[in-house]
Every structure is written in C-alpha cells, then in structure tokens.
Scaffold this active site. Structure first.
Site, PDB file in Angstrom:
ATOM      1  N   CYS A  75      15.213  -6.955  30.366  1.00  0.00           N
ATOM      2  CA  CYS A  75      14.165  -5.936  30.416  1.00  0.00           C
ATOM      3  C   CYS A  75      13.694  -5.726  31.849  1.00  0.00           C
ATOM      4  CB  CYS A  75      12.985  -6.376  29.549  1.00  0.00           C
ATOM      5  SG  CYS A  75      11.626  -5.218  29.593  1.00  0.00           S
ATOM      6  N   CYS A  81       5.358  -8.161  32.595  1.00  0.00           N
ATOM      7  CA  CYS A  81       4.817  -7.939  31.254  1.00  0.00           C
ATOM      8  C   CYS A  81       4.377  -9.259  30.623  1.00  0.00           C
ATOM      9  CB  CYS A  81       5.912  -7.300  30.410  1.00  0.00           C
ATOM     10  SG  CYS A  81       5.410  -6.947  28.735  1.00  0.00           S
ATOM     11  N   CYS A  84       7.607 -11.472  25.906  1.00  0.00           N
ATOM     12  CA  CYS A  84       8.990 -11.911  26.214  1.00  0.00           C
ATOM     13  C   CYS A  84       9.122 -12.792  27.459  1.00  0.00           C
ATOM     14  CB  CYS A  84       9.905 -10.712  26.386  1.00  0.00           C
ATOM     15  SG  CYS A  84      10.067  -9.706  24.937  1.00  0.00           S
ATOM     16  N   CYS A 176      10.861  -0.824  25.671  1.00  0.00           N
ATOM     17  CA  CYS A 176      10.537  -2.157  25.172  1.00  0.00           C
ATOM     18  C   CYS A 176      11.612  -2.554  24.171  1.00  0.00           C
ATOM     19  CB  CYS A 176       9.161  -2.150  24.507  1.00  0.00           C
ATOM     20  SG  CYS A 176       8.800  -3.745  23.760  1.00  0.00           S
ATOM     21  N   GLN A 299       3.752 -10.058   8.362  1.00  0.00           N
ATOM     22  CA  GLN A 299       4.547 -10.783   9.362  1.00  0.00           C
ATOM     23  C   GLN A 299       5.322  -9.783  10.209  1.00  0.00           C
ATOM     24  OE1 GLN A 299       4.621 -14.002  10.027  1.00  0.00           O
ATOM     25  NE2 GLN A 299       3.563 -14.875   8.268  1.00  0.00           N
ATOM     26  N   TYR A 328      -5.234 -17.786   2.990  1.00  0.00           N
ATOM     27  CA  TYR A 328      -4.966 -16.844   4.083  1.00  0.00           C
ATOM     28  C   TYR A 328      -3.807 -15.936   3.662  1.00  0.00           C
ATOM     29  CZ  TYR A 328      -7.548 -20.620   6.343  1.00  0.00           C
ATOM     30  OH  TYR A 328      -8.474 -21.590   6.647  1.00  0.00           O
ATOM     31  N   GLU A 349      -8.308 -14.388   1.168  1.00  0.00           N
ATOM     32  CA  GLU A 349      -8.115 -13.755   2.471  1.00  0.00           C
ATOM     33  C   GLU A 349      -9.428 -13.127   2.939  1.00  0.00           C
ATOM     34  OE1 GLU A 349      -5.800 -12.859   4.896  1.00  0.00           O
ATOM     35  OE2 GLU A 349      -7.276 -11.419   5.654  1.00  0.00           O
ATOM     36  N   ASP A 398      -1.533 -20.646   5.188  1.00  0.00           N
ATOM     37  CA  ASP A 398      -0.916 -19.972   6.339  1.00  0.00           C
ATOM     38  C   ASP A 398      -2.027 -19.400   7.218  1.00  0.00           C
ATOM     39  OD1 ASP A 398       0.722 -18.581   8.070  1.00  0.00           O
ATOM     40  OD2 ASP A 398       1.383 -17.093   6.613  1.00  0.00           O
ATOM     41  N   CYS A 425       1.642 -20.711  12.805  1.00  0.00           N
ATOM     42  CA  CYS A 425       2.227 -20.116  14.017  1.00  0.00           C
ATOM     43  C   CYS A 425       1.712 -20.842  15.257  1.00  0.00           C
ATOM     44  CB  CYS A 425       1.909 -18.628  14.077  1.00  0.00           C
ATOM     45  SG  CYS A 425       0.148 -18.296  14.032  1.00  0.00           S
TER      46      CYS A 425
HETATM   47  C1  SAM Z   1      -1.074 -15.844   9.770  1.00  0.00           C
HETATM   48  S1  SAM Z   1      -1.830 -14.658   8.742  1.00  0.00           S
HETATM   49  C2  SAM Z   1      -1.037 -15.028   7.224  1.00  0.00           C
HETATM   50  C3  SAM Z   1      -0.897 -13.896   6.252  1.00  0.00           C
HETATM   51  C4  SAM Z   1       0.024 -14.068   5.080  1.00  0.00           C
HETATM   52  N1  SAM Z   1       0.102 -15.426   4.600  1.00  0.00           N
HETATM   53  C5  SAM Z   1       1.392 -13.510   5.375  1.00  0.00           C
HETATM   54  O1  SAM Z   1       2.360 -14.258   5.500  1.00  0.00           O
HETATM   55  O2  SAM Z   1       1.513 -12.280   5.486  1.00  0.00           O
HETATM   56  C6  SAM Z   1      -3.419 -15.281   8.595  1.00  0.00           C
HETATM   57  C7  SAM Z   1      -4.341 -14.494   7.710  1.00  0.00           C
HETATM   58  O3  SAM Z   1      -5.576 -15.211   7.636  1.00  0.00           O
HETATM   59  C8  SAM Z   1      -6.641 -14.277   7.580  1.00  0.00           C
HETATM   60  N2  SAM Z   1      -7.850 -15.010   8.007  1.00  0.00           N
HETATM   61  C9  SAM Z   1      -8.233 -15.302   9.264  1.00  0.00           C
HETATM   62  N3  SAM Z   1      -9.382 -16.025   9.252  1.00  0.00           N
HETATM   63  C10 SAM Z   1      -9.731 -16.192   7.956  1.00  0.00           C
HETATM   64  C11 SAM Z   1     -10.808 -16.840   7.310  1.00  0.00           C
HETATM   65  N4  SAM Z   1     -11.743 -17.469   8.008  1.00  0.00           N
HETATM   66  N5  SAM Z   1     -10.854 -16.826   5.964  1.00  0.00           N
HETATM   67  C12 SAM Z   1      -9.884 -16.191   5.259  1.00  0.00           C
HETATM   68  N6  SAM Z   1      -8.825 -15.559   5.822  1.00  0.00           N
HETATM   69  C13 SAM Z   1      -8.756 -15.547   7.152  1.00  0.00           C
HETATM   70  C14 SAM Z   1      -6.192 -13.152   8.464  1.00  0.00           C
HETATM   71  O4  SAM Z   1      -6.873 -11.960   8.167  1.00  0.00           O
HETATM   72  C15 SAM Z   1      -4.689 -13.089   8.171  1.00  0.00           C
HETATM   73  O5  SAM Z   1      -4.422 -12.178   7.136  1.00  0.00           O
END
Ligand code: SAM
Length: 467
Positions: A75, A81, A84, A176, A299, A328, A349, A398, A425
């Site tokens: 790139c 940037c 990456c 990009c 994702q 989450y 969530e 997650d 992550c």
């Molecule tokens: C890494 S993402 C995971 C989403 C889902 N598991 C997926 O694979 O698509 C984390 C999620 O946690 C939510 N989140 C962040 N802080 C939170 C909280 N305090 N209570 C509930 N959800 C929360 C975010 O809005 C987001 O949708």
C-alpha cells in the site's frame, strides 16, 4: 521556549521480537526498549524518545541491516496510515507473533498453562477482507515531509484515515486494500464530488463543517450500505450529495445520513435517517441471514467470522439440550448461529437497536428458541434473568476490547455454569478475566484466529470448564 530534552542514542542493536500493540522490543542494559516501525531481525541505531523506570521507548534513526522477515508493503500509504501496520512483515511471521501474543498474555497475566494451545487459524484472504470501513473528512490533510519540502500547493481537504496517534490529521486515501469494491470507488467519487461542489470538509480542531464521516458496509450478500455523517444540516447540499451517490452507485441498497453536532463521531445515540432503500443490509452464514442495521455491530471479516463462530460452537459442545447465554450478543449473530444446536439461547447486549436486529434475525431464520435483552451486562445479567430463563449450561461471552466488567465476572463465578466459551479481540483483557475466573474454572482449550491480517490484532477463543 522549553528545550526538549534529548535522550541517548543506542547504536547497532538487533531488534528481538514483536510484542503488544504491534511494537517491537529489544533489551538494552537491563531495560526493555519498545520500538515502532521496525521488524524483528533489523539492525538499527535507536534514538531514545521516552524514559521510564522499567522501559524505554525509541525510534530507529539508521538501519544497518534489514530483517529477512520483511516483505515489500503493497500500500502506498503504509508507514503513515494508522491501519495495516504489519504490511512489511511476512504473513507466516505475523501469525507466529499473534500466536505468541496470546500465549504470553495467557501465561503472564492469566497464569494459564498453554502447552496444548491450538495453532492460530490463518485467514485465506490477506487483503480486501473487511466488510466495513469508516473514513473521516478533514480540511487539514496530512502532507508528507517531501510534499511540504516541494513547496507545491496542495488541496488541504482529505477523506481517509487518521494518521497514527493524530486525531486531527487525515490521509487522503487513494486506494485502500482492506475492503472490496466498490468501497474505493465510492470514497473517491464522494471526495471528488465534494471538492468540485465546494462542500465544506470538517475542521477537526474547531469541530465544525458539513462533511464529517463516511461509512461503507459491503455485505457478503452483495447488499451495500452507505452512511454519510454530516456536521450540520445543509439541506440542499445534503440532498444533492445523496442523490449523486444513488445515481453513480445504483447498487447501494441502504443509504443513510446522520447529522452529528457532537464532540465525537459516534452516533449510537443519534437519529440515523434512511434516505433510500432498506434500513439495513443482510450478511449470510451457513444458510442463515443476518440483518445488520447502521448501528449494529457485525464482525468485520465475514469469511473469518464464520470460522470463528464454527470454532465457538465446537468449543460449546452443544447437544441440543443446553440452556445457552450469549453475552455481548451484538445483532444476535452467535446466539442465532448456535440456536439450532441448543435448547434455548438468551442474548444480552448494550445497544437496543442491535437487540431489535437480533430478534428479527431469529424471526427471519425461523428460530424460535432465543430471547434477547438490551442493557448494560452488569445490570442485566442478574438472578432475576436466571430465575426467568433458567441457569446456564453454557455461557458464550464475546465482550468489547475492554473485556468484562468485574461485576459481570463476579456474576459468572456465582452462577457457575459448567462451561464458558470466551471469545475475545484483546488477549490482555481476556487473560485478566480468565485469571479472575480461574478461582472456579480451568482452561481446557485455546484457539487463536486471525481475523485481521496485516495488523497486530488477534482474536482468541478460550474454553473454560467448571472445577
Ligand atoms: C465484540 S462485539 C461482539 C458482538 C457479537 N458477539 C458478534 O460476534 O457479532 C461486543 C459487543 O458488546 C456490546 N457491549 C459493549 N459494552 C457492553 C456492555 N457494557 N453491556 C452489554 N453489551 C456491551 C457492543 O455493543 C458489541 O455489540
């Protein structure tokens, strides 16, 4: 004027390894030195830029030898940037250090034995793997040293990414390599249209201007969402720009705008207006369709997300009899993905509109054994919820990069489900949370997954079994 203190020069050292946040490390006189923009194996002279009790920070000022692990970055914006940052490192080496990052965090912070850790799952696509990108408009384009030195006049408007660690400086991105077509075409067309029509690019210091941010989502179903974020209402200009987009890109299936006069670019609390098409797009996975609205998390690497979810489901080891909690849950993707192998799935969530999408995602896939709740995890995950839906047999969690709130961990320890599958992550916060859970859980499986080639980011799945 205060004279900036100049620290020492460290001559001819060989960079040892890559560590957290994409930095490299070398040991020097019993101290660790963190260095950016080098590769393990490079031999360099280092200028120390920061001194702390236990470590130094430095930048390479002269290269004596370039490492064998280096490859030619593809790139033109590499090095400036903020994305990456590992394009100069061969993919095998990237994978090696991602695996090591997970291992080191789990061992040091999590106090977990990692001998049986599974090898990282590589990504088949090394570029154009993202389904979402967010570009910022700025009237303060970043110019390179050479451009400034040339004395030439440059248009200072830019549409692109922030340069590393500068909130106010934006690179005018030409191409990009992260998102497939028509992402580049749309960004370039909007940028040109805005310049030709003298639309005002945002001033990130004064926080004013018309054009603020452009989000493009390219779903694997071919559906295409564009969100134009505006710093103020200019009705005529807004309508003309949105119509231009529709005319030039008839493949846009979901076009939105949002007027954001706040101090930051987040718009989860603002009204996103659907100007044309459906108010959402769909992603598809294993015959399921997922509705994704402008505020919903999905994702960003759809192909690799499928691999991640398959592994998550495998770690959950479902037989059809389990009561599963998906914490989450975002737009309910994991919850719906595992629902057919479970008795019931409860998803929780923070974002209410994502929960609306999660419910619809069950509906459009004829899934009837899910229940979703919106709210902060630490408030919603409580005895009342367990009393209503039963105690969990499996908890899938997650969380965002910050990991889980201590109150959530406390609740997980209290409810003591037989199995937890922790998708993360951020290996550091995952390791911290795993350490807290170790009071009542043993780590039985670890599987890193590469979702983001050319960056230091790594996803990791941990299976924990109740002691
Ligand atoms: C890494 S993402 C995971 C989403 C889902 N598991 C997926 O694979 O698509 C984390 C999620 O946690 C939510 N989140 C962040 N802080 C939170 C909280 N305090 N209570 C509930 N959800 C929360 C975010 O809005 C987001 O949708």
């Amino acid at each position: 004027m205060v004279k900036k203190k100049k620290f020492e020069l460290i001559p001819q050292v060989r960079i040892e390894e890559m560590v957290a946040e994409g930095k490299c490390l070398v040991r020097y006189q019993n101290l660790v030195v963190f260095v950016k923009d080098v590769a393990p194996g490079d031999v360099v002279d280092l200028q120390v830029t920061k001194k702390r009790k236990s470590y130094l920070e430095a930048k390479a000022v002269k290269f004596h030898e370039y490492s064998d692990v280096r490859v030619q970055p593809f790139c033109e914006h590499f090095g400036v940037c903020g994305g990456c940052k590992w394009q100069h490192i061969g993919y095998e080496t990237q994978l090696f250090y991602k695996q090591k990052q997970v291992k080191d965090n789990l061992e040091r912070i999590g106090k977990v034995a990692t001998a049986d850790m599974l090898p990282i799952l590589p990504s088949d696509q090394l570029s154009y793997y993202r389904n979402k990108l967010e570009f910022t408009f700025s009237n303060n384009r970043w110019l390179t040293y050479e451009q400034i030195k040339s004395g030439a006049e440059f248009d200072r408007n830019a549409l692109g990414f922030h340069i590393a660690q500068r909130f106010d400086k934006i690179i005018d991105v030409q191409h990009c390599y992260l998102q497939p077509s028509p992402s580049n075409e749309i960004r370039l067309a909007v940028s040109e249209y805005a310049r030709v029509n003298n639309l005002v690019f945002f001033d990130l210091i004064r926080m004013e201007g018309f054009l603020r941010n452009l989000i493009i989502r390219t779903a694997n179903t071919g559906e295409l969402m564009v969100i134009v974020q505006l710093g103020r209402e200019e009705e005529e200009n807004r309508i003309a720009l949105l119509n231009f987009l529709l005319e030039k890109f008839p493949q846009i299936t979901s076009l939105h705008y949002v007027i954001n006069t706040k101090g930051n670019e987040t718009f989860h609390d603002l009204d996103v207006v659907c100007y044309h098409g459906a108010p959402y797009i769909h992603e598809s996975m294993e015959g399921l369709r997922f509705r994704v609205g402008p505020k919903s998390f999905y994702q960003t690497n759809s192909t690799q997300a499928y691999e991640l979810y398959k592994l998550t489901r495998e770690f959950a080891d479902l037989t059809g009899k389990e009561n599963v909690y998906d914490l989450y849950t975002g737009a309910g993707t994991i919850a719906n993905f595992v629902a057919r192998q479970a008795k019931q799935v409860i998803g929780v969530e923070y974002v209410p509109s994502a929960i609306e999408d999660a419910k619809i995602n069950s509906e459009i896939n004829a899934i009837t054994n899910t229940h979703f709740y919106a709210g902060d995890m630490k408030d919603v995950l409580n005895d009342e919820l367990f009393a209503k839906h039963g105690r969990p047999d499996v908890i899938i969690t997650d969380p965002p990069r910050a990991g889980m709130h201590p109150d959530v961990i406390k609740m997980l320890l209290e409810v003591h489900a037989p199995k937890i599958v922790y998708v993360s992550c951020n290996p550091a916060t995952q390791a911290r949370d795993v350490e807290m859970l170790s009071e009542k859980y043993t780590v039985t499986k670890i599987q890193p997954v590469d979702m983001f080639p050319q960056t230091h980011h790594v996803e990791n799945i941990v299976q924990l079994i109740a002691k």
